[in-house]
Design an enzyme around this catalytic site. Structure first.
Site, PDB file in Angstrom:
ATOM      1  N   ASP A 295      47.492  47.538  47.226  1.00  0.00           N
ATOM      2  CA  ASP A 295      46.113  47.122  46.946  1.00  0.00           C
ATOM      3  C   ASP A 295      45.098  48.162  47.405  1.00  0.00           C
ATOM      4  OD1 ASP A 295      43.543  45.718  48.127  1.00  0.00           O
ATOM      5  OD2 ASP A 295      44.278  44.437  46.508  1.00  0.00           O
TER       6      ASP A 295
ATOM      7  N   TRP B  38      43.180  42.962  44.454  1.00  0.00           N
ATOM      8  CA  TRP B  38      44.127  43.284  43.366  1.00  0.00           C
ATOM      9  C   TRP B  38      45.435  42.561  43.584  1.00  0.00           C
ATOM     10  CZ3 TRP B  38      40.849  44.361  40.131  1.00  0.00           C
ATOM     11  CH2 TRP B  38      39.740  45.155  40.445  1.00  0.00           C
ATOM     12  N   ASP B  39      45.846  42.423  44.839  1.00  0.00           N
ATOM     13  CA  ASP B  39      47.049  41.632  45.117  1.00  0.00           C
ATOM     14  C   ASP B  39      46.872  40.188  44.663  1.00  0.00           C
ATOM     15  OD1 ASP B  39      48.712  43.524  46.240  1.00  0.00           O
ATOM     16  OD2 ASP B  39      48.100  43.111  48.296  1.00  0.00           O
ATOM     17  N   VAL B  40      45.711  39.615  44.971  1.00  0.00           N
ATOM     18  CA  VAL B  40      45.490  38.211  44.629  1.00  0.00           C
ATOM     19  C   VAL B  40      45.437  38.046  43.108  1.00  0.00           C
ATOM     20  CG1 VAL B  40      43.866  36.284  44.798  1.00  0.00           C
ATOM     21  CG2 VAL B  40      44.360  37.687  46.818  1.00  0.00           C
TER      22      VAL B  40
ATOM     23  N   GLY C  34      48.873  38.481  41.644  1.00  0.00           N
ATOM     24  CA  GLY C  34      49.741  37.334  41.886  1.00  0.00           C
ATOM     25  C   GLY C  34      49.532  36.247  40.842  1.00  0.00           C
TER      26      GLY C  34
END
Lengths: 392, 392
Positions: free
Chosen positions: B132, B159-161, B164
């Site tokens: 991220d 960006w991770d969220v 996901g």
């Protein structure tokens, strides 16, 4: 999979505006669903939203409605809402952030189509209004963003984007339930719940409950070693998330002796994430001179072949200039805006499906009224003449 | 819908670590899927990730794995990977961010289960690594966050969220295709594509291509009037996104005469979003004294009953203190951590499903080997004794 697009055959009516619901619908359209966005004649409140193209048309609207069909009807009139309701009943799936208006609430639509899937975005669970910017202020995140001074808002409307993808996933879950059981459902998602859930899922709320709310860290990672460094010609972000990456960073910078001496002097263990985090200022000080003495190209040379995670900071001009050749991106000729490079879906089944432009507002009104509702040409002409249905 | 949980009956093997893939799996688990997270014996690289509870256990891991089952096997050994592969073949759906290891690649698994749905998260499309923080630096967003100085990283791993949730939606799309056609599929999602797609969808890349890359705006909205204001006792965010909200804001603050005089003096039209945006400094200056002279409670009184969108900024301590009574939130007793309030899913079908704790690492190893793979007790005991399967 033979087809590139797994949602082929799925039909969704979207009554939406702004970011979250349109992004949810576009995500599904880019996977092959037929998404019919229904707007008031003349467009919704987002039709002229900035940024604008040189032509004056909204790049924001175009970006968030790629690959959809566009129908416009007079949503202030019962007759116009009736057309939208019949479309919803025919398609069987509705995605909306509009407050329920006469004839378009989930119960009224389910009376027309018992297995309806209805997905409603709310600002707040209690029915109150909220937008990304207000939810963000209340979320706690701006208070720990940046180095000091007043809270710092994100530039990206994070909660809208996250919420749009929750909407897409929730709609598909409800559709799966219907495919297996024949039952429809009504799904509600509140923007303020999405922010609260995210803060909770990442541990921010639990750590505050245990008495240690997150402190403000500037550009440092939390719980590991990572931060930005100035270089001779720019700025880079460096992130360590494993022990191997740390060892590689120390080796690549030739600073092993210094780092080990520092570890001894501080009585610290840089072999652990916590040790690296607690001593991030000292470690950063040691590394800063290595980065500061090098250009970004020299940093790249120095870290090549290692596991170290790093990137140069870019501005949007640079990002745009480097789009060509990215497999995600393709050229589209957007009505009213012109040719430019746009992203397809980041969900790649086999080959990348190329981006498809957004429709012109109302472009598909007559075709959808004919093909989906079975109206005759003279009926459509009458609706247009009376302003119940819009022109392209 | 009778059941609260639309994905009941769906089984997923997750081989994952950190945020994106675990969040994708948890989103599906909270909708009723049985998600079996398979980890190395002793845990993956995220098992001790900060923030930590007073007990030393990871609040991050607990937060991102709620409602899953946990199986541990020795993924370095062919025998352990064989167990994971058999689980994947049995369940039919795999979600992973792990680099393919012997026997666990999509093609090898599809040989065991022809209709396999395999969802692979990558750092970069080209197979390179990224997280991220590095994707964010390259995305362009930190360069327009904050008021001035060096780029400002987001505090939330956006960006991770987002990724996901893309994973969850993509997996469900592939599952829908399989339900309808019997065909499996292989889906690949790259973190850097997710960031690029988002920047493009919101118009940031198009405006840069048309020669006007976004400028840095501090806490101002782009293309409308919105910003933060100091109050007598805190700070609030105010956002206008429609003409009605603007008129209400002017009326509620009693500043109509001043605003109209300002409009005339500037030759501006504050009735348009663009007019309000271009003159945001002047408008903000006029409004700042109204907010500055009032407490947040007085601001609330003054704006009550209007359409104006606003919120007080809160810190995480305040957010945590106000959790009780939020329908999203429930108390869980997390093994190794203790009782605290945690969010359920923001996707609400009928009633809110309460949050379910994360498993203890390896808690379900024996049960899953028995119930899903049909191993006998002595076979399981032998695997444990040889360290191929982990203990709870």
């Amino acid at each position: 999979m033979d087809a590139l697009l797994p949602l082929a055959g799925m039909r969704i009516v979207e009554i939406s505006s702004f970011v979250a619901a349109p992004l949810g619908g576009m995500t599904l359209a880019q996977l092959g669903a037929e998404v019919i966005r229904v707007d008031p004649v003349g467009g919704g409140p987002d039709i002229d939203r900035w940024p604008l193209a040189p032509s004056g048309r909204s790049l924001y609207w175009a970006g968030l409605n790629k690959g959809k069909r566009s129908v416009t009807v007079d949503l202030r009139s019962a007759e116009g809402r009736g057309i939208a309701a019949r479309l919803a009943a025919e398609c069987g799936t509705v995605l909306t952030n509009a407050p329920p208006r006469g004839g378009l609430g989930p119960d009224e639509l389910a009376a027309l189509r018992p297995d309806l899937v209805h997905v409603q975005l709310l600002g707040r669970r209690d029915g109150g209004t909220a937008v990304d910017y207000t939810v963000n202020a209340a979320s706690g995140f701006p208070s720990v963003t940046g180095r000091d001074g007043a809270p710092v808002n994100h530039a990206l409307p994070v909660w809208d984007v996250v919420c749009g993808l929750y909407l897409a996933a929730g709609l598909l879950a409800a559709d799966r339930h219907r495919l297996r059981t024949g039952e429809g459902s009504s799904l509600r998602v509140a923007l303020d719940d999405v922010a609260l859930a995210t803060a909770g899922n990442l541990g921010y709320l639990a750590e505050a409950q245990f008495g240690t709310p997150r402190e403000r860290l500037g550009n440092h990672l939390f719980g590991e070693f990572g931060r930005d460094f100035g270089t001779a010609d720019g700025r880079v972000m460096v992130a360590v998330v494993t022990g191997r990456q740390w060892r590689d960073l120390v080796a690549a910078t030739g600073l092993r002796d210094v780092v080990e001496a520092l570890e001894r002097a501080l009585g610290a263990d840089f072999g652990t994430a916590g040790g690296r985090y607690r001593h991030r200022e000292a470690i950063g000080g040691v590394l800063a001179s290595w980065f500061g003495a090098r250009t970004c190209a020299e940093v790249e040379d120095g870290l090549r072949g290692t596991s170290v995670l790093w990137s140069r900071y870019r501005d949007f001009g640079e990002v745009a200039a480097e789009l060509d050749g990215r497999p995600l991106v393709g050229a589209i000729d957007q009505p009213g805006i012109g040719r430019h490079l746009a992203p397809g879906s980041p969900l790649v089944f086999g080959e990348q499906a190329p981006p498809v432009p957004a429709p012109a507002l109302g472009e598909h009104t007559a075709g959808i009224l004919r093909d989906v509702l079975g109206l005759a040409e003279d009926e459509i002409e009458d609706l247009r003449a009376r302003g119940v249905a819009g022109e392209p």
